[in-house]
Design a protein around this motif. Structure first.
Motif, mmCIF file in Angstrom:
data_model
loop_
_atom_site.group_PDB
_atom_site.id
_atom_site.type_symbol
_atom_site.label_atom_id
_atom_site.label_comp_id
_atom_site.label_asym_id
_atom_site.label_seq_id
_atom_site.Cartn_x
_atom_site.Cartn_y
_atom_site.Cartn_z
ATOM 1 N N ILE A 291 -31.773 44.159 37.005
ATOM 2 C CA ILE A 291 -31.821 42.880 36.262
ATOM 3 C C ILE A 291 -33.007 42.031 36.762
ATOM 4 O O ILE A 291 -32.944 40.805 36.835
ATOM 5 C CB ILE A 291 -30.495 42.105 36.416
ATOM 6 C CG1 ILE A 291 -30.156 41.859 37.899
ATOM 7 C CG2 ILE A 291 -29.356 42.809 35.702
ATOM 8 C CD1 ILE A 291 -28.959 40.941 38.103
ATOM 9 N N TYR A 317 -27.933 30.722 38.073
ATOM 10 C CA TYR A 317 -26.560 31.141 37.747
ATOM 11 C C TYR A 317 -26.451 31.509 36.263
ATOM 12 O O TYR A 317 -25.765 32.466 35.891
ATOM 13 C CB TYR A 317 -25.566 30.025 38.073
ATOM 14 C CG TYR A 317 -25.146 29.994 39.524
ATOM 15 C CD1 TYR A 317 -24.849 31.174 40.213
ATOM 16 C CD2 TYR A 317 -25.031 28.775 40.211
ATOM 17 C CE1 TYR A 317 -24.464 31.136 41.549
ATOM 18 C CE2 TYR A 317 -24.647 28.732 41.542
ATOM 19 C CZ TYR A 317 -24.370 29.926 42.202
ATOM 20 O OH TYR A 317 -23.985 29.901 43.527
ATOM 21 N N THR A 318 -27.105 30.750 35.420
ATOM 22 C CA THR A 318 -27.068 31.040 33.976
ATOM 23 C C THR A 318 -27.649 32.412 33.683
ATOM 24 O O THR A 318 -27.132 33.168 32.845
ATOM 25 C CB THR A 318 -27.858 29.962 33.206
ATOM 26 O OG1 THR A 318 -27.286 28.676 33.463
ATOM 27 C CG2 THR A 318 -27.826 30.225 31.706
ATOM 28 N N TYR A 319 -28.744 32.734 34.390
ATOM 29 C CA TYR A 319 -29.360 34.050 34.200
ATOM 30 C C TYR A 319 -28.408 35.163 34.636
ATOM 31 O O TYR A 319 -28.238 36.171 33.936
ATOM 32 C CB TYR A 319 -30.669 34.137 34.988
ATOM 33 C CG TYR A 319 -31.286 35.527 34.932
ATOM 34 C CD1 TYR A 319 -31.917 35.977 33.781
ATOM 35 C CD2 TYR A 319 -31.203 36.391 36.027
ATOM 36 C CE1 TYR A 319 -32.462 37.252 33.713
ATOM 37 C CE2 TYR A 319 -31.743 37.662 35.976
ATOM 38 C CZ TYR A 319 -32.372 38.087 34.805
ATOM 39 O OH TYR A 319 -32.896 39.360 34.742
ATOM 40 N N LYS A 321 -25.199 35.100 34.792
ATOM 41 C CA LYS A 321 -24.091 35.173 33.846
ATOM 42 C C LYS A 321 -24.494 35.932 32.590
ATOM 43 O O LYS A 321 -23.704 36.715 32.028
ATOM 44 C CB LYS A 321 -23.642 33.750 33.491
ATOM 45 C CG LYS A 321 -22.377 33.698 32.647
ATOM 46 C CD LYS A 321 -21.963 32.243 32.421
ATOM 47 C CE LYS A 321 -20.686 32.189 31.573
ATOM 48 N NZ LYS A 321 -20.252 30.791 31.333
ATOM 49 N N SER A 322 -25.757 35.711 32.146
ATOM 50 C CA SER A 322 -26.227 36.413 30.943
ATOM 51 C C SER A 322 -26.320 37.919 31.164
ATOM 52 O O SER A 322 -26.254 38.704 30.219
ATOM 53 C CB SER A 322 -27.592 35.861 30.515
ATOM 54 O OG SER A 322 -28.599 36.242 31.440
ATOM 55 N N LYS A 323 -26.484 38.309 32.432
ATOM 56 C CA LYS A 323 -26.564 39.726 32.779
ATOM 57 C C LYS A 323 -25.215 40.270 33.265
ATOM 58 O O LYS A 323 -25.151 41.408 33.768
ATOM 59 C CB LYS A 323 -27.627 39.932 33.872
ATOM 60 C CG LYS A 323 -29.040 39.556 33.449
ATOM 61 C CD LYS A 323 -29.507 40.410 32.265
ATOM 62 C CE LYS A 323 -30.921 40.054 31.849
ATOM 63 N NZ LYS A 323 -31.375 40.872 30.699
ATOM 64 N N LYS A 324 -24.183 39.424 33.150
ATOM 65 C CA LYS A 324 -22.816 39.800 33.554
ATOM 66 C C LYS A 324 -22.758 40.240 35.013
ATOM 67 O O LYS A 324 -22.138 41.243 35.373
ATOM 68 C CB LYS A 324 -22.283 40.921 32.655
ATOM 69 C CG LYS A 324 -22.178 40.494 31.194
ATOM 70 C CD LYS A 324 -21.656 41.618 30.321
ATOM 71 C CE LYS A 324 -21.574 41.157 28.854
ATOM 72 N NZ LYS A 324 -21.076 42.257 27.982
ATOM 73 N N CYS A 325 -23.471 39.463 35.819
ATOM 74 C CA CYS A 325 -23.492 39.717 37.270
ATOM 75 C C CYS A 325 -22.775 38.560 37.959
ATOM 76 O O CYS A 325 -23.177 37.399 37.825
ATOM 77 C CB CYS A 325 -24.921 39.837 37.771
ATOM 78 S SG CYS A 325 -25.065 40.072 39.551
ATOM 79 N N ASP A 326 -21.703 38.869 38.706
ATOM 80 C CA ASP A 326 -20.932 37.806 39.359
ATOM 81 C C ASP A 326 -21.116 37.775 40.872
ATOM 82 O O ASP A 326 -20.312 37.203 41.602
ATOM 83 C CB ASP A 326 -19.452 37.950 39.028
ATOM 84 C CG ASP A 326 -18.919 39.328 39.399
ATOM 85 O OD1 ASP A 326 -19.709 40.142 39.937
ATOM 86 O OD2 ASP A 326 -17.718 39.585 39.154
#
Length: 662
Positions: A291, A317-319, A321-326
């Protein structure tokens, strides 16, 4: 008489000899000396006991360099005392920083009651480009313009070249520089009270040269250069102690500042290094997760660097979240982040004492700088155009080899070129002076010179407020010096006599001050009354044909037929040369009446031929008197004869009986 007085008298005599020797190579706006060589600017007033008013320079194109030098003085001549004062003392540094040569010359001209007519430049020697530096140094050694004239210190000019060079100074370059520095130190000791030596010393001579050793940390100075370095350092230190108040205190403050800066720089470098390592770590992690994003990495680093601004952390954080990385990257890289913050705190702690000493040092510099500027600022009040104008012979030059009968020569001087690069500021050109010389058919000459009454000339007589436009332009990244604008009716307006226009014709507001102004329409009517259809016009305008057209439009004369014929045509008059004769002048005297009669016969024949050609041989002229009188014409087809004005026939050459024409 002491040695210094003898020296300056000797140099003054040398300068006068050089002027006499090279008067035939004087540079003016009218010359075309587009050659490389060494030149000398001089002010034709050698009454000062302390200054020899000269400047020695080199140029690949001397004519172009002259225009640059003289235009700078023309620009300063427009400023009032109060306006000029702002550019030196209203801010921490002078607006003219780096361009003080013109300021020195301007000060000398003002204080010695000189004018623009006293500004001169002569070519001393034509030199190939590759030899300019060497030859210039010879004249520096002979005439010492850095100490008695307007030149800057030789060592300073050398240092400026190094400053803009990307390569490190070699041993030989350092050796040359130290040699020049030693000459300047000795010269300042000898000539401190002469010329602008004190200003050059205070403004341009380095107080400390240890930076030369720092540049050669890896490649040490050889023993000979080290000895020269030590000698220069000792003499430089003695010179500064002698002439600079509180020098030792400032020296201690400077040394403390340099030491604190080195400590601060180490902390700053360590902080940047820790930040770079963190950037590498986060980059590798994002690549591993597939990512990777440059923008995301920047936001992460900025969230650490500018911790008080939560925006960068939110973007990161928004980025994710868009990549579904927590993943919590701030926990994963907790230790490197702590290290960066620790280095940042250390850097900031080191920065505080450094800034405190730096502020004290700069405050002292700011206190001394205005005192230094006063050395090159005029000591007396002055008004705009205190230097007057440039004297010029405005008479129209007419080639005596040309047949000049029934010819009108016109010379037009225009206020500016009419090219406007700003949609917000007006720039309208106007004719400011109109000269003509008319030679009639008998050889009688009528000449007149008029200053034209219009918007620009009236404003000039009323008084225009001029200023340096980039001084007030907060958006100008690289502020240009000597670029003048004006306030007319309390608005910025460029519709005035520009510097470049003045350079060409020499007319400025001072020229117009007490002149009688005449409307252009009145002048043109005067010319129209004395000329006829056969008159040839030779127009010489100081600006382009398009600019002249704009002037006519601004005068609202564009729809006048006579104006269209003589001023708005783009074709230039080509006069036929007289045939050369071997008869001596004593035998060439001809009675004026015979000459005039002969000329009339020629004009009649020319007119008859024109009618035949334009009518395709359908109409012939039986008699001709002048362009305004009637002629007798005859139709070659039906034989009908009639009388008609000669100019009307030429425009409509047909038979009124059979209507036969071409």
């Amino acid at each position: 008489m002491d040695n210094v007085v003898k020296k300056i008298d000797n140099i003054r005599n040398k300068v006068k000899q050089l002027i006499q020797k090279n008067l035939n190579r004087e540079v003016t706006p009218e010359t075309k000396h587009n050659i490389s060589g060494i030149y000398m600017i001089y002010i034709d007033n050698f009454s000062s006991e302390k200054i020899v008013p000269i400047y020695i320079g080199q140029a690949k194109d001397i004519q172009r360099r002259y225009k640059q030098h003289f235009s700078e003085i023309l620009a300063l001549n427009r400023l009032s005392y109060d306006e000029y004062n702002k550019y030196f003392f209203s801010k921490s540094t002078s607006f003219y920083e780096g361009h003080f040569k013109a300021c020195k010359i301007f000060k000398y001209i003002i204080e010695n009651n000189c004018t623009l007519q006293d500004f001169h430049m002569v070519i001393l020697e034509e030199v190939e480009e590759e030899n300019l530096d060497e030859k210039e140094q010879e004249y520096f050694q002979r005439l010492l313009p850095s100490f008695f004239g307007f030149n800057q210190l030789n060592s300073y000019l050398k240092r400026v070249k190094f400053r803009f060079s990307n390569s490190q100074m070699s041993n030989s370059e350092i050796d040359d520089y130290l040699g020049l520095l030693l000459e300047d130190v000795n010269g300042i000791n000898s000539y401190y009270k002469y010329g602008f030596t004190r200003f050059n010393f205070e403004h341009s001579l380095p107080r400390d040269i240890t930076y030369l050793l720092e540049e050669k940390e890896k490649d040490k100075l050889n023993s000979d250069i080290q000895l020269k370095y030590d000698e220069v350092k000792i003499k430089l230190n003695e010179l500064c102690k002698r002439y600079i108040i509180d020098f030792e205190e400032m020296q201690r403050l400077g040394e403390k500042k340099n030491k604190l800066y080195k400590v601060y720089k180490i902390a700053k470098d360590e902080y940047n290094q820790a930040l770079d390592l963190l950037k590498i770590d986060i980059s590798q992690k994002l690549e591993e997760l597939k990512i990777y994003s440059e923008e995301a990495i920047t936001n992460f680093i900025y969230s650490i660097k500018y911790e008080n601004n939560p925006e960068y952390r939110e973007l990161f954080y928004t980025y994710l979240k868009s990549k579904k990385c927590d993943l919590n990257f701030y926990e994963i890289f907790g230790e490197p982040i702590k290290n960066v913050n620790k280095k940042l705190e250390d850097k900031n702690n080191k920065d505080v004492p450094y800034q405190e000493v730096l502020d004290l040092y700069l405050k002292r510099e700011d206190e001394m700088r205005p005192k230094r500027y006063k050395l090159i600022f005029p000591s007396c009040q002055f008004e705009s155009f205190s230097l007057g104008d440039r004297s010029k012979n405005y008479s129209i030059k007419i080639n005596e080899d040309n047949d000049l009968l029934n010819t009108c020569h016109i010379q037009i001087n225009i206020s500016n070129n009419g090219v406007n690069r700003s949609i917000e500021v007006d720039k309208e050109p106007f004719i400011i002076r109109f000269d003509y010389s008319f030679i009639d058919n008998e050889g009688n000459k009528t000449e007149h010179e008029y200053y034209i009454d219009n918007e620009t000339t009236r404003n000039c007589q009323s008084g225009i407020q001029y200023f340096e436009k980039d001084f007030y332009n907060m958006f100008a990244f690289k502020k240009e010096k000597f670029k003048i604008s004006s306030l007319i009716n309390n608005e910025i307006d460029n519709s005035y006599i520009s510097i470049q226009a003045e350079y060409k014709h020499g007319i400025n507001d001072y020229t117009l001050k007490d002149k009688k102004l005449i409307k252009l329409s009145v002048v043109l009517d005067e010319i129209k009354q004395m000329t006829d259809e056969e008159t040839r016009f030779n127009i010489d305008a100081s600006e382009s044909a398009n600019c002249l057209k704009k002037c006519i439009i601004n005068e609202r004369l564009q729809n006048k037929q006579f104006v269209e014929q003589i001023l708005l045509t783009k074709k230039l008059l080509k006069l036929k040369k007289r045939k050369k004769t071997r008869i001596k002048k004593a035998k060439e005297i001809v009675n004026k009446s015979v000459l005039a009669e002969s000329n009339k016969v020629k004009r009649a024949e020319v007119y008859k031929q024109k009618v035949l050609i334009k009518s395709d041989s359908a109409v012939k002229v039986l008699n001709y008197v002048s362009s305004r009188e009637k002629v007798t014409a005859q139709c070659t087809s039906c034989g009908y004869e009639w009388k008609i004005r000669s100019d009307h026939l030429l425009s409509r050459p047909y038979c009124p009986s059979c209507r036969k024409n071409y």
